[in-house]
Scaffold this motif. Structure first.
Motif: not given
Length: 254
Positions: A132-145
């Motif tokens: 699932l490419p880019r499944f959650y869109g842009e993420m800004a949390d400390a792990i995935n940003a």
């Protein structure tokens, strides 16, 4: 010893939210779960559970019922590693689901994180079903940003013989890799795609993508694109992931 139980009280949901916040460092506008949502899920028959070491909350999981007689495990986190918290939560999930006549549990995970792939495929016996490419869109949390939110949908068939054996404490059966070719290799910390005409292929992932994002964002991005193209392409073409070899490679049968 870790004990897992369902949660129903607002005070417990607040503790779970605080635990997740400590683990991920969510952006205020990107909280995947909050206290009112957990309250609604618990009250309506969804899954909200906590793992406790005495009175200390050390892990939690939140899920909801999904199509196809399934529980979708939306978010699961552990404050400690190497203490069996993840396994305890998943075993509790499995028992909970079977008691309700459910046949499978699904969840998404980042395919680049080796320890998650090993846990899901080897320790639990789940199998990736979809990239699932880019499944959650842009993420800004400390792990995935700073990285694309590609995910793999894992399906855990609760009554499959190999899953039942693992749930009873059996040893994982290694996937067959004899004669397999490496379709994506790691060379000098970077991904290298190779021609692979064999029926079984191996797809490497980086040793520690989270550290790589901080140390060399360009290399982390290269891995994201390479795994998306290779593993994602194989799954889209009908390939079947049969295991995770040597804590480093997806094993895919075409």
């Amino acid at each position: 010893m870790v004990a897992v139980r369902e949660l129903h009280a607002l005070a417990d949901f607040e503790r779970v939210f605080a635990l997740f916040e400590d683990i991920w460092g969510f952006h205020p506008e990107e909280q995947p779960v909050n206290v009112p949502m957990m309250r609604a899920l618990s009250h309506s028959g969804g899954y909200v559970a906590g793992a406790f070491d005495g009175d200390l909350l050390v892990g939690a999981s939140v899920g909801f019922l999904a199509a196809g007689a399934a529980l979708h495990s939306h978010i699961t986190g552990s404050a400690t590693s190497g203490r069996g918290v993840g396994v305890a939560l998943k075993r509790h999930q499995r028992a909970w689901a079977l008691e309700r006549g459910l046949e499978r549990i699904t969840w998404t995970y980042d395919p680049l994180v080796r320890r998650n792939a090993h846990f899901n495929l080897v320790k639990l016996g789940a199998r990736p079903a979809e990239y699932l490419p880019r499944f959650y869109g842009e993420m800004a949390d400390a792990i995935n940003a700073g990285d694309d939110s590609d995910r793999v949908l894992a399906i855990w068939e609760l009554s499959a013989p190999h899953v039942e054996a693992l749930a009873l404490g059996g040893h994982p059966v290694p996937p067959l890799v004899e004669g397999a070719a490496v379709a994506l290799a790691a060379e000098g910390g970077h991904p290298v795609a190779r021609p692979a005409g064999t029926a079984t292929v191996l797809v490497a992932v980086p040793e520690d993508v989270e550290a790589l994002r901080r140390a060399d964002p360009g290399a982390a991005k290269a891995w994201r694109v390479a795994v998306r193209e290779t593993l994602g392409g194989l799954l889209e073409a009908g390939g079947r992931v049969t295991g995770f070899h040597d804590k480093a490679y997806y094993v895919v049968e075409r």
